[in-house]
Scaffold this motif. Structure first.
Motif, PDB file in Angstrom:
ATOM      1  N   SER A   3       0.809  -1.214   0.000  1.00  0.00           N
ATOM      2  CA  SER A   3       0.000   0.000   0.000  1.00  0.00           C
ATOM      3  C   SER A   3       0.847   1.272   0.000  1.00  0.00           C
ATOM      4  CB  SER A   3      -0.928   0.022   1.218  1.00  0.00           C
ATOM      5  OG  SER A   3      -0.180   0.225   2.404  1.00  0.00           O
ATOM      6  N   ASN A   4       0.308   2.328  -0.577  1.00  0.00           N
ATOM      7  CA  ASN A   4       1.004   3.614  -0.571  1.00  0.00           C
ATOM      8  C   ASN A   4       1.159   4.160   0.840  1.00  0.00           C
ATOM      9  OD1 ASN A   4       1.316   3.752  -3.357  1.00  0.00           O
ATOM     10  ND2 ASN A   4      -0.684   4.726  -3.665  1.00  0.00           N
ATOM     11  N   GLU A   5       0.157   3.908   1.686  1.00  0.00           N
ATOM     12  CA  GLU A   5       0.207   4.411   3.056  1.00  0.00           C
ATOM     13  C   GLU A   5       1.418   3.852   3.802  1.00  0.00           C
ATOM     14  OE1 GLU A   5      -4.281   3.876   2.185  1.00  0.00           O
ATOM     15  OE2 GLU A   5      -2.369   2.995   1.565  1.00  0.00           O
ATOM     16  N   PHE A   6       1.624   2.531   3.695  1.00  0.00           N
ATOM     17  CA  PHE A   6       2.766   1.935   4.401  1.00  0.00           C
ATOM     18  C   PHE A   6       4.084   2.354   3.772  1.00  0.00           C
ATOM     19  CE2 PHE A   6       5.877  -1.547   4.879  1.00  0.00           C
ATOM     20  CZ  PHE A   6       6.092  -1.405   6.247  1.00  0.00           C
ATOM     21  N   ARG A   7       4.133   2.402   2.457  1.00  0.00           N
ATOM     22  CA  ARG A   7       5.387   2.764   1.797  1.00  0.00           C
ATOM     23  C   ARG A   7       5.820   4.192   2.130  1.00  0.00           C
ATOM     24  NH1 ARG A   7       7.202  -0.724  -2.344  1.00  0.00           N
ATOM     25  NH2 ARG A   7       5.944  -2.626  -2.372  1.00  0.00           N
ATOM     26  N   GLN A   8       4.866   5.080   2.348  1.00  0.00           N
ATOM     27  CA  GLN A   8       5.211   6.443   2.747  1.00  0.00           C
ATOM     28  C   GLN A   8       5.839   6.472   4.133  1.00  0.00           C
ATOM     29  OE1 GLN A   8       1.581   8.679   2.359  1.00  0.00           O
ATOM     30  NE2 GLN A   8       1.592   8.596   0.118  1.00  0.00           N
ATOM     31  N   VAL A   9       5.273   5.703   5.053  1.00  0.00           N
ATOM     32  CA  VAL A   9       5.845   5.621   6.399  1.00  0.00           C
ATOM     33  C   VAL A   9       7.214   4.954   6.355  1.00  0.00           C
ATOM     34  CG1 VAL A   9       5.573   4.580   8.692  1.00  0.00           C
ATOM     35  CG2 VAL A   9       3.608   5.613   7.551  1.00  0.00           C
ATOM     36  N   ALA A  10       7.341   3.888   5.575  1.00  0.00           N
ATOM     37  CA  ALA A  10       8.614   3.180   5.456  1.00  0.00           C
ATOM     38  C   ALA A  10       9.707   4.102   4.927  1.00  0.00           C
ATOM     39  CB  ALA A  10       8.457   1.965   4.549  1.00  0.00           C
ATOM     40  N   ALA A  11       9.367   4.933   3.953  1.00  0.00           N
ATOM     41  CA  ALA A  11      10.344   5.876   3.408  1.00  0.00           C
ATOM     42  C   ALA A  11      10.743   6.914   4.460  1.00  0.00           C
ATOM     43  CB  ALA A  11       9.772   6.572   2.176  1.00  0.00           C
ATOM     44  N   ARG A  12       9.769   7.353   5.247  1.00  0.00           N
ATOM     45  CA  ARG A  12      10.040   8.380   6.265  1.00  0.00           C
ATOM     46  C   ARG A  12      10.984   7.866   7.338  1.00  0.00           C
ATOM     47  NH1 ARG A  12       7.654   9.108  10.970  1.00  0.00           N
ATOM     48  NH2 ARG A  12       5.783   7.915  10.459  1.00  0.00           N
TER      49      ARG A  12
END
Length: 340
Positions: A291-300
């Motif tokens: 999901s985009n939601e998790f990938r955004q947190v993972a990148a952060r």
């Protein structure tokens, strides 16, 4: 007398129940068969507990919370994160292993189970006695110091440690864990000695380093926002390559120390999970990782995506188990644990 049902759904329930009862009667386990059949078909009927074996606020905790939030939407059921920190992640892992294998208690399984099971801190064989659902993401480990530290580079740290062995302190998330083992591998490669200070998680270690009570922090990227804010200085990262977010910081390998540490996060459940429930959870977390939601947190939080489905993750655990056997001998980790 013929029994009638007002709906097809009622007829199906009757047929399923009758078949289960008949099979149970044949084996003498009628009390077990019916709940098992209904549970697999209706799961999840109530909130799921997710055991995170780290303290609140660390990068692993942030990663798992983000993942659970997305997965709860997919499963249409809430997932409650419960932090059980301590013993380098093994307190939470023990609680997970002892839980009822009904799909309502799942959690993070640190890859260090492959080490601690061999060190006697976890009385189970992780290759066969846990259910693996997914490998999710990795971590970016590094060595950071406060901005006011006299150590500007890792070479400064090595020189100081050689001049006064055992004086320099570093905070880590527990003896035998990835941050402790990574620093000890580095010290062995550099021919130096540090004084490690164990905490229940990286967040607590970070606070003492920021307060000047400990010289260095060895952790996954809890230091990142403080480095960007100018409150800390990142001396080295531990991956095969530089991390994009801190591309000016060299790796240990670049600096001449053949040390690479990666400790990917994984999700699992107790042994004996119903295959239908296991598939539901594997599907949910596969979608959550993508999901985009998790990938955004993972990148952060500098957590590279390292997804593996449950069966492949189980094979990976077995491979790491064999590698850890050699690492334990090389670093004399059993002796370290005995010394406390």
């Amino acid at each position: 007398m013929t029994q009638r049902f007002p709906t097809d759904a009622g007829r199906r329930r009757f047929l399923i129940g009758s078949a289960a009862t008949a099979a149970a009667a044949a084996t003498g386990t009628a009390g077990l068969m019916l709940p098992f059949s209904s549970r697999a078909g209706q799961y999840p009927e109530r909130p799921i507990t997710f055991i995170c074996p780290w303290a609140v606020g660390g990068t692993a905790d942030q990663s798992m919370r983000a993942l659970c939030q997305v997965a709860s939407g997919i499963l249409k059921q809430s997932i409650v994160v419960e932090n059980r920190a301590g013993a380098s992640g093994m307190i939470g892992t023990k609680a997970l292993a002892r839980a009822t294998p009904d799909g309502y208690t799942i959690g993070q399984i640190p890859i260090s189970v492959t080490r601690f099971s061999q060190l006697g801190m976890l009385q189970l064989d992780p290759r066969t006695e846990l259910t693996y659902l997914a490998r999710t993401s990795g971590q970016t480990f590094g060595i950071a110091v406060p901005a006011a530290s006299p150590y500007k580079t890792l070479r400064d740290v090595v020189a100081a440690a050689k001049a006064d062995p055992g004086k320099l302190t570093y905070g880590h998330a527990g003896i035998g864990g990835a941050t402790h083992v990574g620093m000890e591998e580095f010290a062995l490669a550099a021919g130096i000695k540090f004084n490690g200070v164990a905490y229940k998680g990286g967040a607590a270690a970070l606070q003492d380093v920021l307060a000047g009570q400990v010289d260095m922090l060895a952790d996954s990227s809890s230091w990142a926002p403080h480095v960007e804010a100018g409150k800390m200085r990142l001396l080295a990262t531990w991956g095969e390559q530089r991390t994009p977010r801190f591309k000016d910081t060299p790796t240990l390998k670049e600096l001449g120390f053949n040390v690479v540490v990666e400790a990917p996060n994984g999700i699992g459940a107790p042994k004996g999970l119903d295959p239908a429930v296991e598939k539901t959870l594997r599907d949910a977390f596969r979608a959550a990782v993508a999901s985009n939601e998790f990938r955004q947190v993972a990148a952060r939080i500098d957590a590279p995506i390292m997804y593996l489905d449950g069966p492949d993750y189980k094979k990976y655990v077995s491979t790491v188990y064999d590698q850890e056997t050699q690492l334990i001998q090389r670093l004399k980790l059993k002796e370290m644990l005995q010394q406390g």
